[in-house]
Design a protein around this motif. Structure first.
Motif, PDB file in Angstrom:
ATOM      1  N   ASP A  46      -9.189   9.022  14.859  1.00 24.97           N
ATOM      2  CA  ASP A  46      -9.393  10.036  13.833  1.00 24.97           C
ATOM      3  C   ASP A  46      -9.887  11.286  14.557  1.00 24.97           C
ATOM      4  OD1 ASP A  46      -9.835  10.028  10.575  1.00 24.97           O
ATOM      5  OD2 ASP A  46     -11.076  11.468  11.644  1.00 24.97           O
ATOM      6  N   GLY A  70       0.047  10.448   9.161  1.00 28.03           N
ATOM      7  CA  GLY A  70       1.013   9.354   9.199  1.00 28.03           C
ATOM      8  C   GLY A  70       1.988   9.466  10.350  1.00 28.03           C
ATOM      9  N   MET A  97       0.561   1.453  19.442  1.00 25.98           N
ATOM     10  CA  MET A  97       0.861   2.473  18.447  1.00 25.98           C
ATOM     11  C   MET A  97      -0.335   2.630  17.503  1.00 25.98           C
ATOM     12  SD  MET A  97       3.863   2.673  15.581  1.00 25.98           S
ATOM     13  CE  MET A  97       5.253   2.105  16.542  1.00 25.98           C
ATOM     14  N   THR A 126     -11.447  10.025   5.176  1.00 21.81           N
ATOM     15  CA  THR A 126     -10.126   9.569   5.590  1.00 21.81           C
ATOM     16  C   THR A 126     -10.220   8.069   5.814  1.00 21.81           C
ATOM     17  OG1 THR A 126      -9.651  11.705   6.607  1.00 21.81           O
ATOM     18  CG2 THR A 126      -8.310   9.832   7.318  1.00 21.81           C
ATOM     19  N   TYR A 185      -8.538   4.300   6.410  1.00 19.76           N
ATOM     20  CA  TYR A 185      -7.414   3.581   7.007  1.00 19.76           C
ATOM     21  C   TYR A 185      -7.415   2.155   6.464  1.00 19.76           C
ATOM     22  CZ  TYR A 185      -7.569   7.526  10.237  1.00 19.76           C
ATOM     23  OH  TYR A 185      -7.581   8.795  10.765  1.00 19.76           O
ATOM     24  N   ARG A 245      -4.977  -1.550   5.318  1.00 12.99           N
ATOM     25  CA  ARG A 245      -3.747  -2.333   5.416  1.00 12.99           C
ATOM     26  C   ARG A 245      -3.222  -2.615   4.030  1.00 12.99           C
ATOM     27  NH1 ARG A 245      -4.215  -6.363  10.601  1.00 12.99           N
ATOM     28  NH2 ARG A 245      -4.516  -4.626  12.043  1.00 12.99           N
ATOM     29  N   ARG A 268       1.039  13.950  -0.272  1.00 11.20           N
ATOM     30  CA  ARG A 268       0.171  15.136  -0.199  1.00 11.20           C
ATOM     31  C   ARG A 268      -1.275  14.699   0.003  1.00 11.20           C
ATOM     32  NH1 ARG A 268       1.690  20.135  -4.173  1.00 11.20           N
ATOM     33  NH2 ARG A 268       3.951  19.958  -4.010  1.00 11.20           N
ATOM     34  N   THR A 269      -2.024  15.538   0.697  1.00 13.90           N
ATOM     35  CA  THR A 269      -3.423  15.195   0.964  1.00 13.90           C
ATOM     36  C   THR A 269      -4.330  16.364   0.593  1.00 13.90           C
ATOM     37  OG1 THR A 269      -3.111  15.868   3.266  1.00 13.90           O
ATOM     38  CG2 THR A 269      -2.899  13.520   2.778  1.00 13.90           C
ATOM     39  N   VAL A 328      -0.845   8.520   2.027  1.00 14.36           N
ATOM     40  CA  VAL A 328       0.265   8.704   2.956  1.00 14.36           C
ATOM     41  C   VAL A 328       0.542   7.367   3.637  1.00 14.36           C
ATOM     42  CG1 VAL A 328       1.047   9.964   5.012  1.00 14.36           C
ATOM     43  CG2 VAL A 328      -0.477  11.085   3.371  1.00 14.36           C
ATOM     44  N   ALA A 329       1.812   7.107   3.914  1.00 13.21           N
ATOM     45  CA  ALA A 329       2.164   5.918   4.691  1.00 13.21           C
ATOM     46  C   ALA A 329       1.936   6.209   6.163  1.00 13.21           C
ATOM     47  CB  ALA A 329       3.627   5.553   4.452  1.00 13.21           C
ATOM     48  N   ASP A 330       1.250   5.315   6.855  1.00  9.60           N
ATOM     49  CA  ASP A 330       1.099   5.454   8.297  1.00  9.60           C
ATOM     50  C   ASP A 330       2.448   5.146   8.955  1.00  9.60           C
ATOM     51  OD1 ASP A 330      -0.065   5.843  10.735  1.00  9.60           O
ATOM     52  OD2 ASP A 330      -1.280   4.026  10.711  1.00  9.60           O
ATOM     53  N   ARG A 331       2.648   5.650  10.178  1.00  7.70           N
ATOM     54  CA  ARG A 331       3.893   5.324  10.887  1.00  7.70           C
ATOM     55  C   ARG A 331       3.932   3.851  11.262  1.00  7.70           C
ATOM     56  NH1 ARG A 331       3.095   6.612  16.835  1.00  7.70           N
ATOM     57  NH2 ARG A 331       0.869   6.301  17.080  1.00  7.70           N
ATOM     58  N   GLN A 332       2.777   3.201  11.292  1.00  2.00           N
ATOM     59  CA  GLN A 332       2.740   1.755  11.484  1.00  2.00           C
ATOM     60  C   GLN A 332       3.029   1.093  10.153  1.00  2.00           C
ATOM     61  OE1 GLN A 332       0.314  -0.700  13.741  1.00  2.00           O
ATOM     62  NE2 GLN A 332      -1.019   0.953  14.442  1.00  2.00           N
ATOM     63  N   ARG A 378       0.515  -0.086   6.955  1.00  2.00           N
ATOM     64  CA  ARG A 378      -0.771   0.599   6.960  1.00  2.00           C
ATOM     65  C   ARG A 378      -0.659   1.870   6.124  1.00  2.00           C
ATOM     66  NH1 ARG A 378      -4.508  -1.322  11.033  1.00  2.00           N
ATOM     67  NH2 ARG A 378      -5.753   0.406  10.317  1.00  2.00           N
ATOM     68  N   ILE A 430      -2.900   5.509   4.742  1.00  8.96           N
ATOM     69  CA  ILE A 430      -4.054   6.385   4.919  1.00  8.96           C
ATOM     70  C   ILE A 430      -4.341   7.026   3.573  1.00  8.96           C
ATOM     71  CG2 ILE A 430      -4.913   8.410   6.162  1.00  8.96           C
ATOM     72  CD1 ILE A 430      -2.870   7.588   8.409  1.00  8.96           C
TER      73      ILE A 430
END
Lengths: 343, 343, 343, 343
Positions: free
Chosen positions: C177, C208, C229, D246, D248, D250, D277-278, D295-299, D302, D304
């Motif tokens: 973060d 993201g 990642m 913020t 994080y 699962r 949007r955040t 938001v969807a994490d790139r993982q 997961r 956010i």
């Protein structure tokens, strides 16, 4: 809602536009029916100003999409010059509070000198009333078009006009050393207004001959009954909101204080602090209030008079609502009861 | 290291103390051998100022723990009054640069008037040299005790003294409207200096009769050869560093500009901008430079002169190092080559 | 000056360009011979950056006006994509430190994925060395082109790579973060970076899937020897300079601290604080230093590792000078001895 | 005024006290009849908070000077521990909204663990209702003592509780990385909160085990039906107001978004932004609103989740007024209609 006064805000995508929405959305007698922003037509106000996401507002349109028959009052926050052309074309039933500089100078040749081109709406200029509520209340009540006082000018003339009227200070020399938060420069994407160019620093600009000088001269000259031309230097502060005007005058400081106390006794939005105390911009943030302090200089016969306003409220949108209230015959404080937000 | 000049910094736990360390730790001819901070004796400098963690510095001690035989030069950043007592007790072999106000007023009665008690070290006062390097270079070179010019005073007299000396401005009226970043108020834990009380706002303080006035009067009076007593109003800026002094004078603006260009031709740390340009505090941040701008007022016969310095460097610790360089016979810029940090 | 290394800075009108000038103008072994800024060609650097007014610098030119035969080292601070084309055209005798993202991703397909177009200089990419000095010192010493590590990436991988190499933390999950001062966004005139849009507020962006993720993944994957990642969220701080990266990892906190102490023992620019202490961005401002702190989470088996850098120095221009020093065989700290400026 | 509810504010000289005055002075159903501040007894509120100079308020008194028979509702903004003793002594007819941490932990042993001493008012603790309005509305309506949720906690549990209740995220691991404006630290004169120590910098504090963790754990554990212990790191922002959390987690990001939209449909003060949007803290400044973004994490797997509140309003005084409205049976938004002040 049928009996609410219907409002259009022209130029709603700037800071004064957003501030008008903030105030008018909670005003008990009005309803916002049109918001224009030519380059952002079709967008929602909450896309442009996410802090307004909780409001149900009209979609942004271009000016030519507005149905003027459904509008009672226009607040105009357009750039100067454009303003003249747009306002000259509005139907006669619409009352107007103009936040631009276009109709503030009574003398069209003064306008031409400072803005570099002839005034495009001289007839409209003739009927415009200068919009400093505490000075021109009676005229504003009868006006169709009110030219809202500029932000630096409001901060300067609210303390100085009563002193010149009362004859307790000399008309010359007067020094007005003023500083403004950066919202006074608008929302345009200019390098000079980037965070990294504004924060942690302070500088003067427009030194020696800022455009707002003409408007200050006009009102001080009326008050003094002779030509007045103070030194006036604006500075840029690393903060969002607020104007402080530190005015150096010749006169007896206690007489100065008395004259201001008398002039503003009973005013809801102008507060003269006890002798010797001085104001801070942070103590008017977000409100329509003006605070004034008076101190004796260590040089006998000189006084220092300091005023503080929020440039977006008392210096623009709040004063515009105050003017509308007068034009509509409503109590002057309607919709303007918000207290300053500190810290 | 044996041939390096050995430095003690008294009052190292304040901002000017830390700034002295920042500059002196990279000065090629000196070695810091003692750091005092009575209330923090026993702590490491990196506990008090974590930004200095990468330096190997002496542990903080109380003043009475310093072995004066191992000290060549003292920088004193103690509070006023305390300073007099401490410095009067130092061995005669030690050269002193004092950053307090204690030895700046040549007239002990002026000191007593502004500080409310008699001066405790009048003999030392007699030998003290006023520490504005560009004005008193020759005297400083021979001095044992230099009284470093105050921050507001440096910003005010650097532009004004040459003008009064050259006779290009009238001694009266002069208005100095100045604003400082909050580090000028020191590191003391006062409500008034909290982030929430300083940020997003601007106000004047000490209006009408700030203590620094006496020091300004003293130097302007010397320069003019007659009594000068300007109006002087300090303001607090929502930023850490920087003083801007906006000075309103009577005189021909171009003559004013010429006089300043001549006075500072060849100076390493004072830069007169092209006519019509004005400086910003952010452009001197972290450096020992002073920038000066001159503009003609729209009122014929009036000029506006604006100077910018970093209050902690040119207004305190950097100027102190400059004074030491002169006292020691080193090039004046030694250890002061840092460029401004922007943004 | 004949034996000084001759430097050209491409893209000198941005913040990293100005910061390169600040550092290189005081570097003992180099001379700045060319500064380019296509849109400001013909202007003086002091017009674009008034804080550099005290320097005697080459006039800004366009890139095609540079006489490459008189240049030994190029610092490239151009936008991505442009960079590839410009650098591919430079003569072979010139050493290059590139501050853009163009040559940081070793895998051209990763570049294409994140930047939306094929890489234009694949041959040059092959010889580029990744420019994190503490990790790739030996390769950098032999490189012609060094791809300076990005600012967020430096703040993230300096603390995490040694932990993954040592095997004291699990490769998954890792949460980074991070928050950056606004200079990281450059000097472009964008509404989002105006003072009024940045001050007094905090928000995340690129949530993201920020572009810098690919560079972080690349280096963490090399360190771990398997794909890594992390979750990575950048935020925008209302301040000019500084990145803080708060990293959440699984592992024994004391082992984490030990691994970092060992990895950075003897490094001039990376400092691991005593166990339990954490850094602040203000304590590295203006310097090339990185501070790292380690704390045990209240959840057993989890640690929090926090790093602080100045994004313009350690995250850009200072690191670039450090890379040049290695490429030229000079002591790594040459010209980078400036201490942090606090406050 | 006879039928207005009579309010006493204990601890009126702090920021939450002033904020209560700002809100309650414009609340249509209440009248402020007592303001206490033991160390400032006898002063006017406008001496302590000049931004309230336009109000006619009771003089500050000590707590023992209050005539409790004339008070219907007490807002308590006293320090923890003191609070317990004072509130335990109030007459039974008085309703209480407590802004301290004293009655938030249902388990007295948890209180003792985090605060280092046994709870002094265990009987009162038993009847206290936890004051997060959207979660405990029915209980609050019947309560005599409501323990207003803490600022970091509100920002954390408003987004997370509905997700755990709905089972769309895993209870472990959860990382809450949060940052607050400095008003959260109160108005005490501490070096760490000086402007020069807070501005232009960012750092974490209380890392690994902040007191507020216990309150977060308590509410997340209730929601999940099993023990939850997230990683939680607070940071200090260089701004006055605002908390951004913020988080994080699962879980499937779209399911997360849906669950939040459902949970807060119809809520006046909680707004879930469109997917992707955040929020920013500046967009809730001065208001009681909470904005949430997902938001969807790139993982894969997961998400956010980010929330923004004003710590002094939604995190303290505004929420307290909201709780009072519920306790008194008034519409929940009464007196809380102010829109955010931006910029």
């Amino acid at each position: 809602m049928a009996d609410k006064t219907r409002i259009a805000i022209l130029g709603a995508s700037g800071y004064t536009g957003a501030e008008l929405v903030r105030l008018l959305a909670r005003h008990p007698h009005v309803e916002i029916v049109a918001l224009t922003a030519d380059r952002k037509a079709g967008e929602q106000m909450s896309d442009v100003f996410p802090h307004l996401v909780m409001l149900d507002l009209p979609t942004l349109t271009s000016i030519d999409q507005v149905d003027w028959s459904g509008v009672d009052v226009v607040f105009c926050a357009l750039p100067h010059a454009t303003t003249q052309v747009v306002l000259a074309g509005l139907p006669a039933h619409i009352k107007i509070v103009d936040l631009s500089a276009d109709f503030r100078l009574r003398d069209p040749s003064a306008y031409e000198k400072w803005y570099g081109h002839p005034h495009q709406a001289i007839e409209l200029q003739k009927e415009a009333v200068y919009g400093l509520p505490e000075f021109y209340r009676a005229d504003i009540a009868k006006a169709r078009l009110v030219a809202n006082t500029g932000c630096y000018v409001a901060a300067s003339i609210i303390p100085l006009v009563p002193l010149l009227k009362a004859g307790v200070v000399e008309p010359d020399p007067i020094v007005i050393d003023a500083a403004s938060g950066v919202t006074g420069a608008g929302r345009g994407a200019k390098e000079a207004n980037l965070f990294a160019e504004v924060s942690e620093g302070f500088h003067a600009y427009g030194v020696g001959g800022h455009r707002h000088s003409a408007e200050i001269d006009q009102e001080l000259t009326v008050a003094a009954g002779r030509e007045v031309m103070p030194s006036f230097t604006p500075h840029l502060l690393p903060q969002n909101r607020g104007i402080l005007a530190t005015c150096y005058v010749r006169g007896d400081a206690e007489a100065v204080h008395r004259a201001l106390k008398e002039a503003y006794a009973g005013e809801a939005f102008v507060h003269v602090l006890p002798f010797g105390r001085t104001p801070a911009t942070r103590h008017v943030r977000g409100s329509n209030h003006c605070l004034i302090g008076v101190v004796a200089d260590r040089q006998p016969g000189r006084a220092i008079v300091i005023s503080a306003i929020d440039n977006l409220v008392r210096g623009a949108s709040g004063q515009a609502v105050q003017n509308m209230n007068i034009m509509m015959g409503w109590p002057e404080t309607t919709g303007l009861e918000q207290l300053p937000l500190f810290p």
